[in-house]
Motif scaffolding. Structure first.
Motif, PDB file in Angstrom:
ATOM      1  N   SER A 130       0.828  -1.206   0.000  1.00 44.95           N
ATOM      2  CA  SER A 130       0.000   0.000   0.000  1.00 44.95           C
ATOM      3  C   SER A 130       0.862   1.255   0.000  1.00 44.95           C
ATOM      4  O   SER A 130       0.420   2.334  -0.382  1.00 44.95           O
ATOM      5  N   LEU A 131       2.098   1.125   0.447  1.00 43.32           N
ATOM      6  CA  LEU A 131       3.026   2.248   0.439  1.00 43.32           C
ATOM      7  C   LEU A 131       3.897   2.239  -0.820  1.00 43.32           C
ATOM      8  O   LEU A 131       4.809   3.035  -0.939  1.00 43.32           O
ATOM      9  N   GLY A 132       3.611   1.311  -1.713  1.00 42.71           N
ATOM     10  CA  GLY A 132       4.275   1.308  -3.007  1.00 42.71           C
ATOM     11  C   GLY A 132       5.544   0.497  -3.096  1.00 42.71           C
ATOM     12  O   GLY A 132       6.270   0.591  -4.081  1.00 42.71           O
ATOM     13  N   ASP A 133       5.852  -0.331  -2.095  1.00 41.96           N
ATOM     14  CA  ASP A 133       7.115  -1.076  -2.116  1.00 41.96           C
ATOM     15  C   ASP A 133       7.035  -2.337  -2.966  1.00 41.96           C
ATOM     16  O   ASP A 133       6.046  -3.078  -2.942  1.00 41.96           O
ATOM     17  N   THR A 134       8.098  -2.548  -3.715  1.00 41.82           N
ATOM     18  CA  THR A 134       8.295  -3.784  -4.473  1.00 41.82           C
ATOM     19  C   THR A 134       9.618  -4.379  -4.009  1.00 41.82           C
ATOM     20  O   THR A 134      10.591  -3.651  -3.819  1.00 41.82           O
ATOM     21  N   ILE A 135       9.657  -5.684  -3.824  1.00 40.03           N
ATOM     22  CA  ILE A 135      10.890  -6.348  -3.407  1.00 40.03           C
ATOM     23  C   ILE A 135      11.348  -7.281  -4.515  1.00 40.03           C
ATOM     24  O   ILE A 135      10.535  -7.942  -5.176  1.00 40.03           O
ATOM     25  N   TYR A 136      12.658  -7.304  -4.751  1.00 38.92           N
ATOM     26  CA  TYR A 136      13.234  -8.238  -5.715  1.00 38.92           C
ATOM     27  C   TYR A 136      14.006  -9.305  -4.955  1.00 38.92           C
ATOM     28  O   TYR A 136      14.855  -8.992  -4.114  1.00 38.92           O
ATOM     29  N   VAL A 137      13.717 -10.569  -5.247  1.00 45.26           N
ATOM     30  CA  VAL A 137      14.373 -11.703  -4.599  1.00 45.26           C
ATOM     31  C   VAL A 137      15.125 -12.508  -5.659  1.00 45.26           C
ATOM     32  O   VAL A 137      14.505 -13.084  -6.556  1.00 45.26           O
ATOM     33  N   SER A 138      16.453 -12.518  -5.567  1.00 43.51           N
ATOM     34  CA  SER A 138      17.243 -13.331  -6.498  1.00 43.51           C
ATOM     35  C   SER A 138      17.231 -14.785  -6.027  1.00 43.51           C
ATOM     36  O   SER A 138      16.979 -15.057  -4.850  1.00 43.51           O
ATOM     37  N   THR A 139      17.511 -15.701  -6.944  1.00 40.13           N
ATOM     38  CA  THR A 139      17.478 -17.142  -6.658  1.00 40.13           C
ATOM     39  C   THR A 139      16.251 -17.496  -5.818  1.00 40.13           C
ATOM     40  O   THR A 139      16.329 -18.187  -4.812  1.00 40.13           O
ATOM     41  N   GLY A 140      15.104 -17.004  -6.272  1.00 39.27           N
ATOM     42  CA  GLY A 140      13.877 -17.141  -5.503  1.00 39.27           C
ATOM     43  C   GLY A 140      13.353 -18.554  -5.376  1.00 39.27           C
ATOM     44  O   GLY A 140      12.556 -18.837  -4.480  1.00 39.27           O
ATOM     45  N   ALA A 141      13.783 -19.459  -6.251  1.00 33.55           N
ATOM     46  CA  ALA A 141      13.276 -20.831  -6.194  1.00 33.55           C
ATOM     47  C   ALA A 141      14.053 -21.704  -5.225  1.00 33.55           C
ATOM     48  O   ALA A 141      13.686 -22.857  -4.990  1.00 33.55           O
ATOM     49  N   GLY A 191       2.014  -8.424   2.111  1.00 33.39           N
ATOM     50  CA  GLY A 191       1.407  -7.460   1.204  1.00 33.39           C
ATOM     51  C   GLY A 191       2.322  -6.775   0.229  1.00 33.39           C
ATOM     52  O   GLY A 191       1.947  -5.761  -0.376  1.00 33.39           O
ATOM     53  N   LEU A 192       3.528  -7.294   0.024  1.00 31.61           N
ATOM     54  CA  LEU A 192       4.440  -6.670  -0.930  1.00 31.61           C
ATOM     55  C   LEU A 192       4.213  -7.198  -2.347  1.00 31.61           C
ATOM     56  O   LEU A 192       3.666  -8.283  -2.549  1.00 31.61           O
ATOM     57  N   ARG A 193       4.644  -6.422  -3.297  1.00 36.43           N
ATOM     58  CA  ARG A 193       4.697  -6.860  -4.689  1.00 36.43           C
ATOM     59  C   ARG A 193       6.069  -7.502  -4.870  1.00 36.43           C
ATOM     60  O   ARG A 193       7.092  -6.887  -4.574  1.00 36.43           O
ATOM     61  N   VAL A 194       6.104  -8.734  -5.371  1.00 46.18           N
ATOM     62  CA  VAL A 194       7.346  -9.499  -5.415  1.00 46.18           C
ATOM     63  C   VAL A 194       7.775  -9.785  -6.849  1.00 46.18           C
ATOM     64  O   VAL A 194       7.005 -10.306  -7.658  1.00 46.18           O
ATOM     65  N   ILE A 195       9.022  -9.436  -7.134  1.00 49.97           N
ATOM     66  CA  ILE A 195       9.680  -9.808  -8.392  1.00 49.97           C
ATOM     67  C   ILE A 195      10.796 -10.775  -8.016  1.00 49.97           C
ATOM     68  O   ILE A 195      11.555 -10.526  -7.082  1.00 49.97           O
ATOM     69  N   SER A 196      10.896 -11.875  -8.744  1.00 45.29           N
ATOM     70  CA  SER A 196      11.928 -12.850  -8.398  1.00 45.29           C
ATOM     71  C   SER A 196      12.446 -13.555  -9.636  1.00 45.29           C
ATOM     72  O   SER A 196      11.718 -13.765 -10.611  1.00 45.29           O
ATOM     73  N   SER A 197      13.729 -13.916  -9.585  1.00 40.74           N
ATOM     74  CA  SER A 197      14.366 -14.602 -10.710  1.00 40.74           C
ATOM     75  C   SER A 197      14.850 -15.978 -10.293  1.00 40.74           C
ATOM     76  O   SER A 197      15.091 -16.253  -9.118  1.00 40.74           O
ATOM     77  N   ALA A 198      14.982 -16.858 -11.289  1.00 41.40           N
ATOM     78  CA  ALA A 198      15.500 -18.206 -11.079  1.00 41.40           C
ATOM     79  C   ALA A 198      16.259 -18.620 -12.331  1.00 41.40           C
ATOM     80  O   ALA A 198      16.223 -17.928 -13.343  1.00 41.40           O
ATOM     81  N   GLY A 199      16.930 -19.770 -12.256  1.00 44.65           N
ATOM     82  CA  GLY A 199      17.825 -20.162 -13.337  1.00 44.65           C
ATOM     83  C   GLY A 199      17.242 -21.067 -14.398  1.00 44.65           C
ATOM     84  O   GLY A 199      17.974 -21.586 -15.242  1.00 44.65           O
ATOM     85  N   SER A 200      15.932 -21.289 -14.394  1.00 43.90           N
ATOM     86  CA  SER A 200      15.305 -22.118 -15.430  1.00 43.90           C
ATOM     87  C   SER A 200      13.832 -21.751 -15.551  1.00 43.90           C
ATOM     88  O   SER A 200      13.254 -21.130 -14.637  1.00 43.90           O
ATOM     89  N   ASP A 201      13.221 -22.150 -16.666  1.00 44.32           N
ATOM     90  CA  ASP A 201      11.805 -21.861 -16.870  1.00 44.32           C
ATOM     91  C   ASP A 201      10.937 -22.598 -15.851  1.00 44.32           C
ATOM     92  O   ASP A 201       9.942 -22.058 -15.364  1.00 44.32           O
ATOM     93  N   SER A 202      11.323 -23.835 -15.522  1.00 42.03           N
ATOM     94  CA  SER A 202      10.524 -24.608 -14.564  1.00 42.03           C
ATOM     95  C   SER A 202      10.563 -23.966 -13.176  1.00 42.03           C
ATOM     96  O   SER A 202       9.562 -23.959 -12.456  1.00 42.03           O
ATOM     97  N   LYS A 203      11.718 -23.409 -12.812  1.00 44.82           N
ATOM     98  CA  LYS A 203      11.817 -22.741 -11.517  1.00 44.82           C
ATOM     99  C   LYS A 203      11.017 -21.439 -11.512  1.00 44.82           C
ATOM    100  O   LYS A 203      10.419 -21.074 -10.494  1.00 44.82           O
TER     101      LYS A 203
END
Length: 217
Positions: free
Chosen positions: A150-161, A176-188
Motif C-alpha cells: 500500500s506504500l508502493g514497495d516492491t521487493i526483488y528476490v534473487s534465486t527465488g526458487a 502485502g508486498l509486490r514481489v519480483i523474483s528470478s530463477a535459473g530455469s523456466d521450470s523454476k
C-alpha cells in the motif's frame, strides 16, 4: 534386544573442493548398536527421523569434524531411552550437531531443543522452520526494510526458487508486498508463480536490470 544395524555417514577427510562420496564421506553399513543396553551415562538415546543436508556443512568440514567420526548436521529424532530428567521418552528433539546415523547417544550437556507437537511433518523443522527459514526471516527483516505494498514497495528476490529465496517470497507476499523474483530455469520460474510471485522470470533468458526497470523494481 540384540544389536541392530546403525548405518552411519563417517567423515574421513576435508576435501579441497566438492566432497567425493567414498573418499571424504563414507556410508558405513557394518556399524551396529544395542538400543536396550548401549551406555547412556546420564544422556539419552534418540532414533533418527530426519536429517538436513545444508550447503553450510561444507564450511564446517575444515575446522569442526574429526576424521573417522560421524558426520554432523541438523537433525530431528525421537527419544527412545533417557537417563536425563530434562528429557522423557517420546519427546522429539532437534539439534544442529546430529550424527548422521539411525541411532545416536547424546550426552547430558548436548545442545538439544525439544520440539512441540504442532501437527507438522518433523522435516519441517529442518526447512522452513529450521536453518533455511531462520536465514530467510533474518535476512528479510534485518536488511530488506520492506514496507506493505500500500506504500508502493516492491521487493526483488534473487534465486527465488531456492530454499531460502522461496521462503522470502512467500513471507513478502503474506505481508502485502509486490514481489519480483528470478530463477535459473523456466521450470523454476513457473514454481515461483505457483508461490504467488507477481513477476517471475528466468535470468538466463532475460536481463535482470531490464526486467526490474520495466516492472518498477
Amino acid at each position: 534386544m540384540s544389536p541392530v544395524p546403525n548405518p552411519t555417514i563417517i567423515f574421513i577427510s576435508n576435501p579441497q573442493g566438492v566432497p567425493v562420496p567414498g573418499e571424504h564421506l563414507v556410508h558405513r553399513n557394518d556399524i551396529t548398536i544395542d538400543p536396550d543396553n548401549v551406555p547412556l551415562n546420564g544422556g539419552i538415546l534418540i532414533k533418527t527421523i530426519s536429517l538436513g543436508v545444508d550447503p553450510y556443512l561444507r564450511n564446517r568440514m575444515p575446522y569442526e569434524y574429526k576424521p573417522n567420526t560421524p558426520f554432523l548436521g541438523h537433525g530431528v529424532g525421537v527419544i527412545i531411552r533417557s537417563e536425563n530428567t530434562k528429557y522423557r521418552v517420546g519427546q522429539h528433539i532437534h539439534t544442529p550437531d546430529y550424527p548422521f546415523a539411525h541411532y545416536a547417544v547424546f550426552s547430558p550437556d548436548a545442545n538439544l531443543r525439544v520440539l512441540k507437537e504442532e501437527g507438522l511433518p518433523w522435516s519441517t523443522y529442518l526447512g522452513v522452520l529450521g536453518l533455511a527459514g531462520q536465514t530467510a526471516w533474518v535476512g528479510y527483516k534485518a536488511f530488506a526494510h520492506a514496507k506493505k505494498v500500500s506504500l508502493g514497495d516492491t521487493i526483488y528476490v534473487s534465486t527465488g526458487a531456492g530454499v531460502v529465496g522461496s521462503v522470502i517470497c512467500q513471507v513478502a507476499k503474506a505481508e502485502g508486498l509486490r514481489v519480483i523474483s528470478s530463477a535459473g530455469s523456466d521450470s523454476k520460474a513457473e514454481f515461483l508463480k505457483e508461490l504467488g510471485v507477481d513477476i517471475a522470470f528466468n535470468y538466463k533468458k532475460q536481463d535482470i536490470a531490464t526486467v526490474l526497470k520495466e516492472n518498477g523494481g
